[in-house]
Enzyme design. Sequence first.
Site: not given
Ligand SMILES: CC(=O)OP(=O)(O)O
Ligand SMILES: [Mg+2]
Length: 415
Positions: A7, A91, A180, A241, A387
Amino acid sequence: MKILALNCGSSSVKYQLFDWDNNKLLAKGVVERVGIGDSFIVHEVPGRDTLREEYECHDHNTAINLVVHTLTSEEKGVVSDIKEISAVGHRVVHGGEKFKRSTLIDDEVIKAIEEVQHLAPLHNPPNLAGIRAAQKVLPDVPHVAIFDTAFHQTMPRHAYLYAVPYEWYEKYGVRRYGFHGTSHLYVSKRAAVLLGKDPRECNIITMHIGNGVSHTAIKNGVSVDTSMGLTPLEGAVMGTRCGDLDPAIPLFMQQILEIGPKEMDTTLNKKSGILGLTGKYTDRRDVLEGAEQGDERCKIALEVEAYRLKKYIGAYMAVLGRVDAIVFTAGVGENAGIIRQMALEGLEELGIKIDKEKNLKTRSKDGETEISTPDSKVKVFVIPTNEERVFIEDVVAILNGTYKEHTEYPYTFLK
Ligand SMILES: CC(=O)OP(=O)(O)O
Ligand SMILES: [Mg+2]
Ligand SMILES: Nc1ncnc2c1ncn2[C@@H]1O[C@H](COP(=O)(O)OP(=O)(O)O)[C@@H](O)[C@H]1O
Protein backbone atom coordinates in the site's frame (compact mmCIF):
# COMPACT_ATOMS: atom_id res chain seq x y z
CA MET A 1 1.90 -19.57 -1.49
CA LYS A 2 3.32 -16.35 0.03
CA ILE A 3 1.64 -13.11 -1.02
CA LEU A 4 3.02 -9.61 -0.55
CA ALA A 5 0.49 -6.77 -0.10
CA LEU A 6 1.75 -3.26 -0.80
CA ASN A 7 0.00 0.00 0.00
CA CYS A 8 2.11 2.87 -1.33
CA GLY A 9 0.92 6.19 0.06
CA SER A 10 2.26 9.62 -0.78
CA SER A 11 4.94 9.40 1.88
CA SER A 12 4.72 5.85 3.15
CA VAL A 13 4.79 2.22 2.09
CA LYS A 14 2.71 -0.21 4.17
CA TYR A 15 3.20 -3.94 3.62
CA GLN A 16 2.09 -7.38 4.74
CA LEU A 17 3.56 -10.74 3.82
CA PHE A 18 1.04 -13.53 4.21
CA ASP A 19 1.52 -17.30 4.06
CA TRP A 20 -1.75 -18.32 2.44
CA ASP A 21 -1.37 -22.09 2.74
CA ASN A 22 -0.82 -21.87 6.49
CA ASN A 23 -3.20 -18.92 6.98
CA LYS A 24 -0.45 -17.02 8.74
CA LEU A 25 0.72 -13.42 8.73
CA LEU A 26 4.52 -13.62 8.39
CA ALA A 27 5.34 -9.93 8.73
CA LYS A 28 3.89 -6.49 8.40
CA GLY A 29 5.26 -3.01 8.57
CA VAL A 30 5.58 0.46 7.21
CA VAL A 31 8.27 2.70 5.76
CA GLU A 32 7.44 6.25 6.77
CA ARG A 33 8.61 9.68 5.57
CA VAL A 34 9.49 8.42 2.07
CA GLY A 35 10.87 11.35 0.06
CA ILE A 36 10.62 13.69 3.06
CA GLY A 37 13.85 12.92 4.91
CA ASP A 38 14.53 11.03 8.18
CA SER A 39 12.67 8.01 6.83
CA PHE A 40 12.50 4.81 8.85
CA ILE A 41 11.03 1.33 8.73
CA VAL A 42 8.89 -0.30 11.42
CA HIS A 43 8.88 -4.07 10.86
CA GLU A 44 6.70 -6.45 12.88
CA VAL A 45 7.01 -10.21 12.94
CA PRO A 46 4.52 -12.01 15.19
CA GLY A 47 6.35 -13.37 18.24
CA ARG A 48 9.43 -11.16 17.76
CA ASP A 49 10.31 -7.69 19.02
CA THR A 50 9.17 -4.90 16.70
CA LEU A 51 12.08 -3.45 14.79
CA ARG A 52 12.53 0.25 14.00
CA GLU A 53 15.42 1.33 11.82
CA GLU A 54 16.36 4.61 10.21
CA TYR A 55 17.03 4.29 6.49
CA GLU A 56 17.02 7.16 4.01
CA CYS A 57 14.42 6.57 1.29
CA HIS A 58 14.37 9.40 -1.23
CA ASP A 59 11.78 7.64 -3.36
CA HIS A 60 9.38 4.70 -3.48
CA ASN A 61 11.88 2.60 -5.38
CA THR A 62 14.30 2.75 -2.45
CA ALA A 63 11.47 2.09 0.01
CA ILE A 64 10.31 -1.03 -1.87
CA ASN A 65 13.89 -2.28 -2.02
CA LEU A 66 14.18 -1.73 1.71
CA VAL A 67 10.96 -3.71 2.32
CA VAL A 68 12.16 -6.61 0.17
CA HIS A 69 15.62 -6.51 1.77
CA THR A 70 14.08 -6.53 5.28
CA LEU A 71 11.74 -9.43 4.43
CA THR A 72 14.61 -11.52 3.05
CA SER A 73 17.47 -10.50 5.38
CA GLU A 74 19.04 -13.18 7.51
CA GLU A 75 18.42 -11.69 10.93
CA LYS A 76 15.23 -9.62 10.37
CA GLY A 77 13.66 -11.55 7.54
CA VAL A 78 10.91 -14.15 7.29
CA VAL A 79 11.80 -15.73 3.93
CA SER A 80 15.26 -16.87 2.87
CA ASP A 81 14.79 -16.13 -0.82
CA ILE A 82 12.76 -13.49 -2.60
CA LYS A 83 11.61 -16.28 -4.94
CA GLU A 84 9.38 -17.56 -2.13
CA ILE A 85 7.05 -14.63 -2.83
CA SER A 86 4.46 -15.90 -5.33
CA ALA A 87 2.58 -12.70 -6.14
CA VAL A 88 2.12 -9.06 -5.16
CA GLY A 89 -1.13 -7.16 -4.54
CA HIS A 90 -0.98 -3.38 -4.94
CA ARG A 91 -3.45 -0.81 -3.67
CA VAL A 92 -4.44 1.56 -6.47
CA VAL A 93 -6.59 4.40 -5.23
CA HIS A 94 -8.25 5.62 -8.44
CA GLY A 95 -9.41 3.17 -11.09
CA GLY A 96 -11.83 5.50 -12.86
CA GLU A 97 -14.87 3.82 -14.41
CA LYS A 98 -12.79 1.15 -16.10
CA PHE A 99 -12.10 -1.09 -13.12
CA LYS A 100 -15.02 -2.68 -11.32
CA ARG A 101 -12.84 -5.43 -9.86
CA SER A 102 -9.26 -6.34 -9.01
CA THR A 103 -7.10 -6.97 -12.06
CA LEU A 104 -3.85 -8.62 -13.08
CA ILE A 105 -1.44 -5.82 -14.01
CA ASP A 106 -0.11 -5.56 -17.56
CA ASP A 107 1.03 -2.60 -19.68
CA GLU A 108 -2.54 -1.74 -20.61
CA VAL A 109 -3.66 -1.65 -16.97
CA ILE A 110 -0.72 0.60 -16.10
CA LYS A 111 -1.70 2.91 -18.95
CA ALA A 112 -5.30 3.06 -17.71
CA ILE A 113 -4.12 3.90 -14.17
CA GLU A 114 -1.88 6.64 -15.59
CA GLU A 115 -4.84 8.10 -17.47
CA VAL A 116 -6.74 8.82 -14.24
CA GLN A 117 -3.83 9.78 -12.01
CA HIS A 118 -4.66 13.49 -12.12
CA LEU A 119 -7.88 12.58 -10.26
CA ALA A 120 -5.96 11.28 -7.24
CA PRO A 121 -2.79 13.33 -7.26
CA LEU A 122 -1.76 12.41 -3.71
CA HIS A 123 -2.31 8.70 -4.30
CA ASN A 124 -2.06 7.29 -7.83
CA PRO A 125 1.48 8.52 -8.60
CA PRO A 126 2.95 6.76 -5.53
CA ASN A 127 0.78 3.68 -6.26
CA LEU A 128 2.30 3.55 -9.75
CA ALA A 129 5.82 4.15 -8.45
CA GLY A 130 5.30 1.21 -6.09
CA ILE A 131 4.10 -1.07 -8.88
CA ARG A 132 7.09 -0.22 -11.08
CA ALA A 133 9.58 -0.67 -8.25
CA ALA A 134 8.06 -4.00 -7.19
CA GLN A 135 7.99 -5.26 -10.77
CA LYS A 136 11.70 -4.50 -10.97
CA VAL A 137 12.61 -6.60 -7.92
CA LEU A 138 9.99 -9.29 -8.58
CA PRO A 139 9.81 -9.43 -12.38
CA ASP A 140 8.67 -13.03 -12.70
CA VAL A 141 5.59 -13.06 -10.48
CA PRO A 142 2.04 -11.82 -11.09
CA HIS A 143 1.22 -8.32 -9.80
CA VAL A 144 -2.41 -7.48 -9.11
CA ALA A 145 -4.06 -4.06 -8.77
CA ILE A 146 -6.77 -3.69 -6.12
CA PHE A 147 -8.73 -0.48 -6.59
CA ASP A 148 -10.25 1.73 -3.87
CA THR A 149 -12.92 2.72 -6.38
CA ALA A 150 -14.04 -0.80 -7.44
CA PHE A 151 -16.34 -1.44 -4.44
CA HIS A 152 -18.30 1.75 -5.19
CA GLN A 153 -19.05 0.91 -8.82
CA THR A 154 -22.49 -0.34 -7.70
CA MET A 155 -23.69 3.19 -6.88
CA PRO A 156 -26.83 4.20 -8.78
CA ARG A 157 -26.49 7.15 -11.15
CA HIS A 158 -28.53 9.47 -8.93
CA ALA A 159 -25.78 9.04 -6.32
CA TYR A 160 -22.77 9.30 -8.60
CA LEU A 161 -23.84 12.14 -10.90
CA TYR A 162 -23.25 15.79 -10.05
CA ALA A 163 -25.64 18.51 -11.16
CA VAL A 164 -23.22 20.05 -13.66
CA PRO A 165 -23.34 20.00 -17.49
CA TYR A 166 -23.91 16.36 -18.42
CA GLU A 167 -21.12 16.48 -21.02
CA TRP A 168 -18.63 16.85 -18.17
CA TYR A 169 -19.52 13.29 -17.22
CA GLU A 170 -19.64 11.98 -20.79
CA LYS A 171 -16.45 13.66 -22.02
CA TYR A 172 -14.31 13.96 -18.91
CA GLY A 173 -15.62 11.33 -16.50
CA VAL A 174 -16.72 13.90 -13.91
CA ARG A 175 -18.74 11.81 -11.42
CA ARG A 176 -18.51 10.44 -7.90
CA TYR A 177 -16.14 7.44 -7.70
CA GLY A 178 -15.58 6.95 -3.96
CA PHE A 179 -12.51 5.54 -2.23
CA HIS A 180 -11.32 3.32 0.66
CA GLY A 181 -13.37 0.59 -1.04
CA THR A 182 -11.44 -2.35 0.40
CA SER A 183 -11.86 -0.97 3.91
CA HIS A 184 -15.61 -0.38 3.50
CA LEU A 185 -15.91 -3.87 2.00
CA TYR A 186 -13.95 -5.55 4.81
CA VAL A 187 -15.65 -3.89 7.78
CA SER A 188 -19.16 -4.14 6.32
CA LYS A 189 -18.74 -7.89 5.79
CA ARG A 190 -17.31 -8.32 9.28
CA ALA A 191 -20.29 -6.36 10.64
CA ALA A 192 -22.62 -8.80 8.87
CA VAL A 193 -20.79 -11.67 10.58
CA LEU A 194 -21.22 -9.93 13.98
CA LEU A 195 -24.92 -9.40 13.21
CA GLY A 196 -25.21 -13.09 12.32
CA LYS A 197 -26.69 -12.19 8.95
CA ASP A 198 -26.02 -12.68 5.29
CA PRO A 199 -24.21 -9.51 4.07
CA ARG A 200 -26.74 -9.33 1.24
CA GLU A 201 -29.45 -8.70 3.83
CA CYS A 202 -27.59 -5.99 5.73
CA ASN A 203 -27.88 -2.22 5.54
CA ILE A 204 -24.77 -0.68 7.05
CA ILE A 205 -23.15 2.74 7.38
CA THR A 206 -19.35 2.48 7.44
CA MET A 207 -17.31 5.37 8.84
CA HIS A 208 -13.64 5.12 7.77
CA ILE A 209 -11.92 7.86 9.77
CA GLY A 210 -8.15 7.93 9.31
CA ASN A 211 -5.98 10.57 7.78
CA GLY A 212 -8.28 10.35 4.76
CA VAL A 213 -11.93 10.02 5.85
CA SER A 214 -14.90 8.56 4.00
CA HIS A 215 -18.32 7.15 4.77
CA THR A 216 -20.40 4.68 2.80
CA ALA A 217 -24.08 3.72 2.73
CA ILE A 218 -24.25 -0.01 2.06
CA LYS A 219 -27.61 -1.46 1.07
CA ASN A 220 -28.07 -5.21 0.83
CA GLY A 221 -24.30 -5.60 0.89
CA VAL A 222 -23.37 -3.14 -1.85
CA SER A 223 -22.27 0.49 -1.89
CA VAL A 224 -25.13 2.83 -2.84
CA ASP A 225 -23.50 6.11 -1.84
CA THR A 226 -20.21 7.33 -0.46
CA SER A 227 -18.87 10.65 0.74
CA MET A 228 -15.71 11.00 -1.36
CA GLY A 229 -16.28 12.09 -4.93
CA LEU A 230 -14.43 12.58 -8.20
CA THR A 231 -11.33 12.79 -6.00
CA PRO A 232 -10.63 11.93 -2.35
CA LEU A 233 -11.22 15.59 -1.40
CA GLU A 234 -15.01 15.57 -0.93
CA GLY A 235 -17.01 14.64 2.16
CA ALA A 236 -15.70 14.58 5.70
CA VAL A 237 -13.20 16.87 7.40
CA MET A 238 -9.81 15.12 7.04
CA GLY A 239 -6.28 15.52 8.37
CA THR A 240 -5.32 18.05 5.70
CA ARG A 241 -8.29 17.94 3.27
CA CYS A 242 -11.30 20.25 3.49
CA GLY A 243 -14.10 17.86 2.51
CA ASP A 244 -17.49 19.38 1.60
CA LEU A 245 -17.38 23.03 0.67
CA ASP A 246 -19.46 25.66 -1.08
CA PRO A 247 -17.98 25.28 -4.60
CA ALA A 248 -17.85 29.09 -4.86
CA ILE A 249 -15.23 29.35 -2.10
CA PRO A 250 -12.15 28.29 -4.13
CA LEU A 251 -13.01 30.69 -6.98
CA PHE A 252 -13.74 33.49 -4.56
CA MET A 253 -10.49 32.99 -2.63
CA GLN A 254 -8.42 32.53 -5.80
CA GLN A 255 -9.45 36.06 -6.78
CA ILE A 256 -8.83 37.57 -3.35
CA LEU A 257 -5.45 35.89 -2.86
CA GLU A 258 -4.52 36.17 -6.54
CA ILE A 259 -3.46 32.55 -6.73
CA GLY A 260 -3.90 29.98 -9.48
CA PRO A 261 -5.81 26.66 -9.47
CA LYS A 262 -2.67 24.67 -8.65
CA GLU A 263 -2.02 26.57 -5.46
CA MET A 264 -5.70 26.37 -4.53
CA ASP A 265 -5.61 22.61 -5.10
CA THR A 266 -2.62 22.32 -2.77
CA THR A 267 -4.37 24.45 -0.14
CA LEU A 268 -7.55 22.35 -0.20
CA ASN A 269 -5.68 19.01 -0.24
CA LYS A 270 -2.74 19.71 2.04
CA LYS A 271 -3.40 22.79 4.16
CA SER A 272 -7.07 22.47 5.07
CA GLY A 273 -9.12 20.08 7.20
CA ILE A 274 -7.88 19.62 10.77
CA LEU A 275 -4.58 21.31 9.85
CA GLY A 276 -6.38 24.34 8.43
CA LEU A 277 -8.63 24.70 11.46
CA THR A 278 -5.99 24.17 14.16
CA GLY A 279 -3.17 25.85 12.24
CA LYS A 280 -0.72 23.21 13.50
CA TYR A 281 -1.98 19.63 13.84
CA THR A 282 -3.24 16.82 11.62
CA ASP A 283 -2.92 13.99 14.12
CA ARG A 284 -6.13 13.77 16.16
CA ARG A 285 -4.12 12.69 19.21
CA ASP A 286 -2.50 16.13 19.23
CA VAL A 287 -5.86 17.80 18.65
CA LEU A 288 -7.51 15.90 21.52
CA GLU A 289 -4.64 16.77 23.84
CA GLY A 290 -4.74 20.41 22.75
CA ALA A 291 -8.50 20.58 23.33
CA GLU A 292 -8.09 19.08 26.78
CA GLN A 293 -5.55 21.79 27.63
CA GLY A 294 -8.00 24.46 26.55
CA ASP A 295 -6.73 25.26 23.04
CA GLU A 296 -9.75 26.89 21.39
CA ARG A 297 -8.72 26.07 17.80
CA CYS A 298 -8.37 22.38 18.70
CA LYS A 299 -11.85 22.44 20.22
CA ILE A 300 -13.23 24.07 17.08
CA ALA A 301 -11.56 21.45 14.85
CA LEU A 302 -13.08 18.61 16.87
CA GLU A 303 -16.53 20.18 16.83
CA VAL A 304 -16.46 20.74 13.08
CA GLU A 305 -15.15 17.23 12.42
CA ALA A 306 -17.72 15.52 14.66
CA TYR A 307 -20.62 17.61 13.37
CA ARG A 308 -19.81 16.62 9.77
CA LEU A 309 -19.70 12.95 10.82
CA LYS A 310 -23.15 13.29 12.40
CA LYS A 311 -24.55 14.91 9.26
CA TYR A 312 -23.39 11.98 7.14
CA ILE A 313 -24.87 9.46 9.55
CA GLY A 314 -28.22 11.27 9.27
CA ALA A 315 -28.01 11.51 5.51
CA TYR A 316 -27.17 7.84 5.06
CA MET A 317 -29.94 6.78 7.45
CA ALA A 318 -32.30 8.56 5.09
CA VAL A 319 -30.65 6.92 2.07
CA LEU A 320 -30.93 3.42 3.57
CA GLY A 321 -34.31 3.66 5.31
CA ARG A 322 -33.47 0.79 7.65
CA VAL A 323 -30.01 0.62 9.21
CA ASP A 324 -28.73 -2.55 10.90
CA ALA A 325 -25.37 -1.19 12.00
CA ILE A 326 -22.95 1.72 11.97
CA VAL A 327 -19.27 0.78 11.89
CA PHE A 328 -16.34 2.96 12.97
CA THR A 329 -12.93 2.07 11.56
CA ALA A 330 -9.38 3.30 10.69
CA GLY A 331 -6.95 5.20 12.96
CA VAL A 332 -9.40 7.72 14.39
CA GLY A 333 -12.57 5.62 14.07
CA GLU A 334 -10.97 2.74 15.95
CA ASN A 335 -9.24 4.74 18.66
CA ALA A 336 -10.90 8.08 19.37
CA GLY A 337 -13.92 7.28 21.58
CA ILE A 338 -14.60 10.93 22.24
CA ILE A 339 -14.97 11.70 18.53
CA ARG A 340 -17.33 8.72 18.12
CA GLN A 341 -19.35 10.00 21.08
CA MET A 342 -19.56 13.53 19.70
CA ALA A 343 -20.74 12.17 16.33
CA LEU A 344 -23.39 9.91 17.88
CA GLU A 345 -24.83 11.91 20.74
CA GLY A 346 -28.39 13.10 20.37
CA LEU A 347 -29.30 10.34 17.91
CA GLU A 348 -31.25 8.23 20.44
CA GLU A 349 -34.57 9.13 18.81
CA LEU A 350 -33.18 7.65 15.59
CA GLY A 351 -32.57 4.34 17.37
CA ILE A 352 -28.86 4.81 18.15
CA LYS A 353 -27.94 4.30 21.80
CA ILE A 354 -24.34 4.10 22.94
CA ASP A 355 -22.79 2.49 26.01
CA LYS A 356 -20.87 5.64 26.90
CA GLU A 357 -18.27 4.09 29.14
CA LYS A 358 -17.56 1.18 26.83
CA ASN A 359 -17.31 3.50 23.85
CA LEU A 360 -14.79 5.79 25.53
CA LYS A 361 -12.61 2.81 26.49
CA THR A 362 -12.69 0.99 23.16
CA ARG A 363 -9.49 1.01 21.11
CA SER A 364 -8.19 -0.81 18.05
CA LYS A 365 -6.33 -3.32 20.22
CA ASP A 366 -9.65 -4.50 21.73
CA GLY A 367 -10.58 -6.00 18.36
CA GLU A 368 -14.15 -6.02 17.07
CA THR A 369 -16.37 -4.44 19.73
CA GLU A 370 -20.05 -3.56 20.00
CA ILE A 371 -20.38 -0.15 21.63
CA SER A 372 -24.18 0.24 21.44
CA THR A 373 -26.49 -0.73 24.30
CA PRO A 374 -28.42 -4.03 24.08
CA ASP A 375 -31.68 -2.14 23.40
CA SER A 376 -30.20 0.05 20.65
CA LYS A 377 -32.15 -0.54 17.45
CA VAL A 378 -29.10 0.25 15.36
CA LYS A 379 -25.98 -1.68 16.43
CA VAL A 380 -22.76 0.32 16.57
CA PHE A 381 -19.46 -1.48 16.14
CA VAL A 382 -15.78 -0.60 16.23
CA ILE A 383 -14.10 -2.91 13.70
CA PRO A 384 -10.36 -2.68 12.97
CA THR A 385 -9.99 -2.46 9.23
CA ASN A 386 -7.74 -4.78 7.24
CA GLU A 387 -7.41 -3.51 3.69
CA GLU A 388 -4.33 -5.68 3.07
CA ARG A 389 -6.35 -8.80 3.89
CA VAL A 390 -8.70 -7.95 1.01
CA PHE A 391 -5.70 -7.41 -1.30
CA ILE A 392 -4.29 -10.82 -0.38
CA GLU A 393 -7.59 -12.65 -0.82
CA ASP A 394 -8.18 -11.01 -4.21
CA VAL A 395 -4.69 -11.93 -5.39
CA VAL A 396 -5.14 -15.57 -4.36
CA ALA A 397 -8.60 -15.77 -5.94
CA ILE A 398 -7.31 -14.28 -9.20
CA LEU A 399 -4.36 -16.69 -9.29
CA ASN A 400 -6.63 -19.66 -8.54
CA GLY A 401 -9.26 -18.55 -11.05
CA THR A 402 -11.89 -18.46 -8.28
CA TYR A 403 -12.35 -14.68 -8.19
CA LYS A 404 -16.00 -13.63 -8.00
CA GLU A 405 -18.07 -10.55 -7.32
CA HIS A 406 -17.80 -9.69 -3.63
CA THR A 407 -21.51 -10.38 -3.11
CA GLU A 408 -20.83 -14.02 -3.97
CA TYR A 409 -18.53 -14.46 -0.97
CA PRO A 410 -15.07 -15.31 -2.12
CA TYR A 411 -13.73 -14.06 1.22
CA THR A 412 -12.50 -16.34 4.00
CA PHE A 413 -12.98 -13.63 6.64
CA LEU A 414 -16.73 -14.15 6.34
CA LYS A 415 -16.43 -17.20 8.56
C1 LIG B 1 -8.27 7.67 -0.62
C2 LIG B 1 -7.62 8.11 0.64
O1 LIG B 1 -7.92 9.15 1.16
O2 LIG B 1 -6.70 7.27 1.15
P1 LIG B 1 -5.83 7.52 2.50
O3 LIG B 1 -6.80 7.57 3.62
O4 LIG B 1 -4.94 6.30 2.57
O5 LIG B 1 -5.10 8.81 2.32
MG1 LIG C 1 -5.52 4.44 5.02
N1 LIG D 1 -5.35 6.79 19.92
C1 LIG D 1 -5.73 7.63 18.96
N2 LIG D 1 -6.57 8.64 19.21
C2 LIG D 1 -6.95 9.48 18.24
N3 LIG D 1 -6.55 9.40 16.97
C3 LIG D 1 -5.71 8.42 16.66
C4 LIG D 1 -5.25 7.47 17.62
N4 LIG D 1 -4.43 6.61 16.99
C5 LIG D 1 -4.36 7.00 15.70
N5 LIG D 1 -5.13 8.09 15.49
C6 LIG D 1 -5.33 8.84 14.23
O1 LIG D 1 -5.32 7.98 13.12
C7 LIG D 1 -4.72 8.67 12.01
C8 LIG D 1 -4.14 7.68 11.03
O2 LIG D 1 -5.12 6.74 10.67
P1 LIG D 1 -4.85 5.67 9.52
O3 LIG D 1 -6.10 4.91 9.36
O4 LIG D 1 -3.60 4.93 9.81
O5 LIG D 1 -4.70 6.68 8.32
P2 LIG D 1 -4.07 6.59 6.89
O6 LIG D 1 -4.19 5.17 6.42
O7 LIG D 1 -4.96 7.51 6.12
O8 LIG D 1 -2.67 7.06 7.01
C9 LIG D 1 -3.66 9.55 12.64
O9 LIG D 1 -3.47 10.71 11.88
C10 LIG D 1 -4.28 9.88 13.99
O10 LIG D 1 -4.93 11.12 13.86
